[in-house]
Structure formats: C-alpha cells, structure tokens
Write a protein that holds these residues in place. Structure first.
Motif, mmCIF file in Angstrom:
data_model
loop_
_atom_site.group_PDB
_atom_site.id
_atom_site.type_symbol
_atom_site.label_atom_id
_atom_site.label_comp_id
_atom_site.label_asym_id
_atom_site.label_seq_id
_atom_site.Cartn_x
_atom_site.Cartn_y
_atom_site.Cartn_z
ATOM 1 N N MET A 136 0.819 -1.210 0.000
ATOM 2 C CA MET A 136 0.000 0.000 0.000
ATOM 3 C C MET A 136 0.850 1.257 0.000
ATOM 4 N N ASP A 137 0.470 2.213 -0.828
ATOM 5 C CA ASP A 137 1.177 3.487 -0.878
ATOM 6 C C ASP A 137 1.040 4.252 0.431
ATOM 7 N N PHE A 138 -0.104 4.111 1.110
ATOM 8 C CA PHE A 138 -0.307 4.822 2.370
ATOM 9 C C PHE A 138 0.799 4.484 3.367
ATOM 10 N N THR A 139 1.051 3.190 3.549
ATOM 11 C CA THR A 139 2.078 2.781 4.504
ATOM 12 C C THR A 139 3.481 3.086 3.986
ATOM 13 N N LEU A 140 3.674 2.965 2.684
ATOM 14 C CA LEU A 140 5.000 3.226 2.123
ATOM 15 C C LEU A 140 5.372 4.700 2.210
ATOM 16 N N ALA A 188 13.227 5.280 5.337
ATOM 17 C CA ALA A 188 13.600 4.305 4.306
ATOM 18 C C ALA A 188 14.192 5.033 3.107
ATOM 19 N N ASP A 189 15.289 4.510 2.567
ATOM 20 C CA ASP A 189 15.928 5.140 1.405
ATOM 21 C C ASP A 189 15.128 4.901 0.128
ATOM 22 N N ARG A 190 14.463 3.751 0.049
ATOM 23 C CA ARG A 190 13.624 3.443 -1.097
ATOM 24 C C ARG A 190 12.430 2.635 -0.615
ATOM 25 N N VAL A 191 11.288 2.869 -1.220
ATOM 26 C CA VAL A 191 10.090 2.078 -0.904
ATOM 27 C C VAL A 191 9.593 1.430 -2.186
ATOM 28 N N ILE A 192 9.062 0.217 -2.054
ATOM 29 C CA ILE A 192 8.595 -0.557 -3.205
ATOM 30 C C ILE A 192 7.179 -1.060 -2.924
#
Length: 353
Positions: free
Chosen positions: A201-205, A213-217
């Motif tokens: 989910m984009d909300f949590t990311l 976080a340096d990157r989220v997927i």
C-alpha cells in the motif's frame, strides 16, 4: 472501571469491572492511552490466531501508558501523578529460562491480553490497572501516546539485537505496519547504511519513506522490483520480515546475499520455506519474540529524542468508540497506529467517514 473485553470473533464489549488495590510492590494506575496491536485485531476479527483461541472473555490490550494513582507498600522511585510506560511482560524470574536471562521465553509468562494460557491473561485495556512496580518505566517528558508506543518499539529493538551488527549494512524490511516502521527507525539508529521497505500500500509506504527508508517498493504495483537485488546471489545483509506472509519471505530471501540474516517478526502462521536457497546461500534464520530489557531502553531512546514515534500514531480515539477504533485499525489503507484514549483529554482524532 470500564474495560474492553473480547468474547469471541466480532463480539467486543465495553464492560464494567471491579477496581483493585495495589499490594506490596504494586502500583495503582490510571490508564492514559492504549495502542491496538495486531494480536488484538486477531482476537477481535477471528477470535484468535493459529491454535490460540479465545476460550473465555478476555480484556484486550498490552500497549499502554498510565498515570501513577497510588503506590503500594514498599514502592519507591515512582510518584503519584507520574506518567509511566507499562511493560506488559511479567516473567516469573525463577524458571530455567529466566535464570539464563531469557525472560521473553519464560515458562510461566503472564503477558497482558494473551489467550495462550488458560485461564487467559487479562489485558490492560481498562481505565484502572494494578501493576508490579518493576513494570512501570518513568516516561517523564513524553506524551501519553508516545509512552504507549514503548511496547512495539521494544519488539523492534529486540529484533535489531537479534539481527546483530548493522553498522553500514544494507537492510530490507518487508511489511510496513507499525512493527515494520519501528524496525526502520531501530535499524537506522543502529547504523544501517541503506534501508529498502516493501509493502502493498502506498499509504504505509509514504510513512515508511518519512520514517527514513531510502527506497520504498509497492510489490503489488511492481511485483518484480526486488528481482534487481537478486543479481550476483543477492544484495541485502539483513531482512526484517514483518508481514508474516510466505511470498514476502521468499522474495526477501532471493534478495539476500550469501550468509545474510533473516529476522522473522511477522506471525502469520506456519509457512513453507525455500530451504534450497537458505541452504545454498548459507542464510541464518533468526526468530524474534517479544522483548525484555529493550522496553526500558526504548523509553530512554524516546525521552532523549533519539527515536521519534509520534508520526506513527495516526489516530487517537475515545474509549466509547472502541468498536470503531478496532475497525479503523484493521484498515491499513487509512491507519497506522490507532490508540484508544482512556483519559478523555487525549482524544483528538475524528473517525474517518
């Protein structure tokens, strides 16, 4: 006093229960705030998890802060009116594991809001609570919501200790619920050089990105994104698996370098493991269960401003709206950490329509 009691799946009641007086070495507490945890949601939604089932009504909750209301005989180091983080962990301190310093593996553990033993261990989602003085960690300078985050933070700190040396290491976090978020904060505080977070989910990311976080997927939108990290036998030194999902664990193992470390926090039930990959890459699979001394360490880190949990508290809901609070906490597209305000002055979040 009123308490939040689970009778069975979807049968959550706010009930009157008797108050109790603190005995020798105990403290009478007025509960301030309580965070809804994944285990609370399992009891609410399903009546338990795995083989652990509700067999009798049980007061939920184990993430709480409180104000000291009364000191029992012999209690020192605490003051009436003081805010404390209340550890839900009450090991016997005499069994063979306690004697070895493995208090989280206590054979006679009394952990708030747990249906593992029978009779069940009643929880801390109640207006008043009597606790052992040693459970109460002074939280001066923190808000009640922050102080109630000490328990999940302790879980992440214990996992970080299980992970070993993180200085400069590349870390992958799968599952960005509250424990995943706190793992990001703990890993960064421990010196992780790079952190990649994966969720559906984009909300949590978005919160994971803000947490450091340096990157989220988004693995729902980019199902093959982790495959780039599997080149040359893998990239990451450490995997915090916080989802409890077999697919997340398998993908994370593919992205780990040889002799990497898997720290399993997510409790989604038994699952099949890619044993060939674990064996061929000489990976280490380490469980992480609860905590002990990390509870007080977490409070100290928050009080010193070294870890900030405030952005993770998405909603604070009044006790009379507990049913709606549990429904909201079940929706990872709208909420991160939902807390219940047992002190009416703390309730500040309106329920989403």
């Amino acid at each position: 006093m009123k308490a939040i009691v689970a009778h069975s799946a979807k049968d959550l009641r706010i009930e009157d229960h008797p108050d109790a007086e603190p005995a020798e070495g105990e403290v009478g507490l007025a509960v301030a705030a309580g965070g809804i945890c994944g285990s609370d949601l399992h009891y609410y939604q399903h009546g338990g998890f795995g083989a652990v089932r509700l067999k009798q009504p049980m007061i939920l909750g184990h993430e709480v802060s409180a104000r000291v209301a009364k000191l029992g005989p012999g209690v020192t180091g605490l003051e009436v009116g003081q805010l404390v983080s209340v550890s839900p962990s009450r090991p016997c301190r005499t069994c063979r594991y306690c004697q070895q310093g493995l208090h989280n593996q206590c054979l006679n553990m009394r952990f708030y809001g747990s249906a593992m033993p029978f009779p069940h261990i009643q929880g801390a989602f109640r207006e008043t609570l009597v606790a052992d003085a040693v459970q109460c960690v002074p939280a001066d300078g923190l808000g009640a919501g922050e102080a109630a985050m000490a328990e999940p933070l302790a879980v992440a700190l214990h996992a970080t200790r299980r992970a070993g040396d993180l200085l400069g290491k590349r870390v992958l976090v799968t599952g960005c619920g509250p424990i995943g978020m706190l793992s990001i904060l703990a890993a960064r505080r421990a010196g992780a050089g790079e952190i990649v977070a994966v969720d559906l989910m984009d909300f949590t990311l978005d919160i994971a990105k803000a947490a450091g976080a340096d990157r989220v997927i988004n693995s729902r939108e980019e199902p093959e994104a982790l495959s780039a990290y599997s080149a040359d036998k893998g990239t990451f030194d450490v995997l915090y698996e916080c989802s409890g999902a077999a697919a997340a664990l398998t993908a994370g193992i593919g992205a780990l370098r040889p002799r990497g470390v898997i720290v399993q926090l997510g409790l989604g039930g038994d699952m099949s493991l890619p044993m060939m990959a674990i064996t061929a890459k000489e990976l280490e699979l380490r469980g992480s269960f609860r905590f002990h001394e990390e509870f007080a360490i977490g409070v100290d880190l928050m009080r010193k401003g070294l870890i900030d949990v405030k952005p993770l508290i998405s909603h604070t809901i009044a006790l009379p709206d507990a049913h709606a609070a549990f429904d909201l906490a079940s929706d990872r597209g709208r909420a991160m950490k939902v807390q219940i305000a047992f002190d009416p002055s703390l309730s500040s979040s309106s329920l989403p329509v």
